[in-house]
Design a protein around this motif. Structure first.
Motif, mmCIF file in Angstrom:
data_model
loop_
_atom_site.group_PDB
_atom_site.id
_atom_site.type_symbol
_atom_site.label_atom_id
_atom_site.label_comp_id
_atom_site.label_asym_id
_atom_site.label_seq_id
_atom_site.Cartn_x
_atom_site.Cartn_y
_atom_site.Cartn_z
ATOM 1 N N TYR A 144 0.734 -0.913 -0.303
ATOM 2 C CA TYR A 144 -0.129 -0.890 -0.015
ATOM 3 C C TYR A 144 0.543 1.501 -0.029
ATOM 4 O O TYR A 144 2.325 1.232 0.395
ATOM 5 N N GLU A 216 -9.829 -0.813 3.475
ATOM 6 C CA GLU A 216 -10.203 -1.360 2.380
ATOM 7 C C GLU A 216 -9.384 -2.767 2.484
ATOM 8 O O GLU A 216 -10.121 -3.673 1.296
ATOM 9 N N SER A 238 -12.796 -7.469 1.165
ATOM 10 C CA SER A 238 -12.288 -6.442 -0.013
ATOM 11 C C SER A 238 -12.985 -5.780 -0.069
ATOM 12 O O SER A 238 -14.142 -6.034 -1.120
ATOM 13 N N LYS A 239 -13.445 -4.558 -0.258
ATOM 14 C CA LYS A 239 -13.574 -3.211 -0.674
ATOM 15 C C LYS A 239 -13.660 -3.070 -2.095
ATOM 16 O O LYS A 239 -14.478 -2.804 -2.664
#
Length: 412
Positions: A144, A216, A238-239
């Motif tokens: 990320y 997220e 999972s978004k």
């Protein structure tokens, strides 16, 4: 070499895995009623979280700070914010961005990831050493760009008994469900802007600060299936259903991921095109859509999503008028396109809430229960799409008058 804690490797393979083709038996056990039951508890008067822990990680993947505290000691405003974050992990569609993942046998053996998660649950998040190891695993595997907050809670749910007509009996417990719920939330600078200072009666540039966003990614372990604990599975959130973070899931949980929702849709579309070949016309595709719409209506009250295996997809094509000659090609096409034992979620492969015909220059959307308004005709040697203009008709919002057939015949 690999550093280990309780037999669990600190450093794992970073090779991403491809979408796994899961059979119908392996694809899904959970249902939306079980998920909703847990989600409804995530409010102040029903929540029983015992402990909340977290770790703030900066863009350089360094731990800024970590914490642990009794959840019910939080101020009300903070508690509401954490509960909002936790509820998000239960939001979405089963088989789309909510996935039930099963542990391979090796992960349930000594040193496996499932064994580590069991130890984490049994510690009730009270072991600083286990917590630091858990954070390290996420930091090592979670890709990320930016700052993020790792959150994890522990809970013990005394699952109430339930009568045959669905009424909870709080004084009759069926099971004790002990679980951990974890999520990863981006931490971003608030937007710049002007703010009003009431004391000075003036406007100033607003101070920017770091704000925790909704997660997220996240997971629930063990899964909550049939209102009881399933230590062989984990619920993964999972978004973005098209960014499932395969490497992260493989390294942290050790579970194979199924094909994404879009991949299932593309696979099904390719299967239809390959099976039908030159016979892939509007009418037969419309028939297939109509059959899916009927199935969706038949199962609209079912808590579980509709899962289709190879034979069930073939039956749908047969019911839709696909010829036996083409059906003889189906098995080969299915094995090559999807995989012999692969099952597909109906909600992923067909949108029964819309029907769309698209050309490079025209897009036509029709109510799914009125596909009978569309037909194809050969006019002056060209295949044309004909749409019956029943009822009122508007163009760019302007109501227009459909020309009666008698007037058309009288022209010229």
């Amino acid at each position: 070499g690999e550093a280990c804690f309780s037999g669990f490797p600190r450093f794992l393979s970073t090779d991403p895995i491809s979408g796994s083709n899961l059979s119908k038996a392996e694809l899904i056990h959970m249902n939306k009623k079980d998920i909703l039951e847990l989600k409804k508890r995530l409010k102040k008067d029903a929540c029983t979280f015992t402990r909340l822990c977290g770790c703030y990680v900066d863009a350089d993947r360094q731990k800024v700070t970590s914490f642990g505290q009794t959840f019910l000691n939080l101020d009300d405003e903070e508690m509401f914010k954490y509960l909002e974050i936790a509820r998000k992990v239960f939001s979405g569609t089963i088989g789309n961005n909510l996935l039930e993942l099963e542990f391979p046998a090796k992960e349930e053996a000594s040193g496996g990831r499932q064994q580590f998660l069991l130890g984490l649950r049994e510690s009730a998040l009270q072991s600083d050493e286990l917590m630091e190891t858990f954070y390290d695993h996420i930091i090592d595997s979670y890709q990320y760009v930016g700052n993020y907050l790792i959150l994890i809670v522990h809970d013990v749910y005394d699952v109430p008994g339930r009568t045959t007509d669905g009424i909870d009996m709080d004084d009759a417990s069926d099971d004790i469900y002990e679980y951990i719920l974890s999520c990863i939330c981006p931490v971003e600078l608030s937007k710049p802007g002007l703010s009003y200072d009431a004391e000075e009666n003036t406007f100033h540039n607003r101070n920017r600060d770091w704000v925790v966003s909704l997660p997220e990614s996240g997971f629930l372990f063990p899964a909550f299936n049939d209102r009881s604990s399933d230590i062989h599975s984990v619920l993964y959130y999972s978004k973005n259903p098209e960014e499932l973070r395969e490497t992260f899931v493989e390294q942290l949980l050790g579970c194979p991921l199924p094909m994404s929702a879009d991949s299932q849709k593309e696979t099904f579309q390719a299967l239809i095109e390959d099976t039908l070949g030159e016979d892939c016309g509007i009418e037969v595709v419309k028939n297939i859509h109509d059959r899916f719409t009927e199935l969706a209506e038949e199962h609209k009250e079912a808590p579980e999503p509709v899962i289709l295996d190879k034979n069930e997809v073939k039956t749908i094509l047969a019911d839709s008028g696909v010829s036996n000659d083409k059906l003889s090609e189906f098995d080969r096409c299915y094995d090559e396109t999807a995989g012999e034992n692969t099952s597909l979620l109906m909600s992923n492969v067909m949108n029964t809430r819309s029907f769309e015909v698209k050309t490079p220059d025209v897009v036509i959307k029709v109510s799914p229960d009125r596909t009978d308004l569309i037909e194809t005709r050969n006019i002056d040697g060209r295949e044309c799409l004909v749409i019956a203009l029943d009822g009122s008709v508007s163009v760019n919002g302007i109501t227009v008058r459909a020309v009666p057939e008698s007037e058309e015949e009288g022209e010229g």
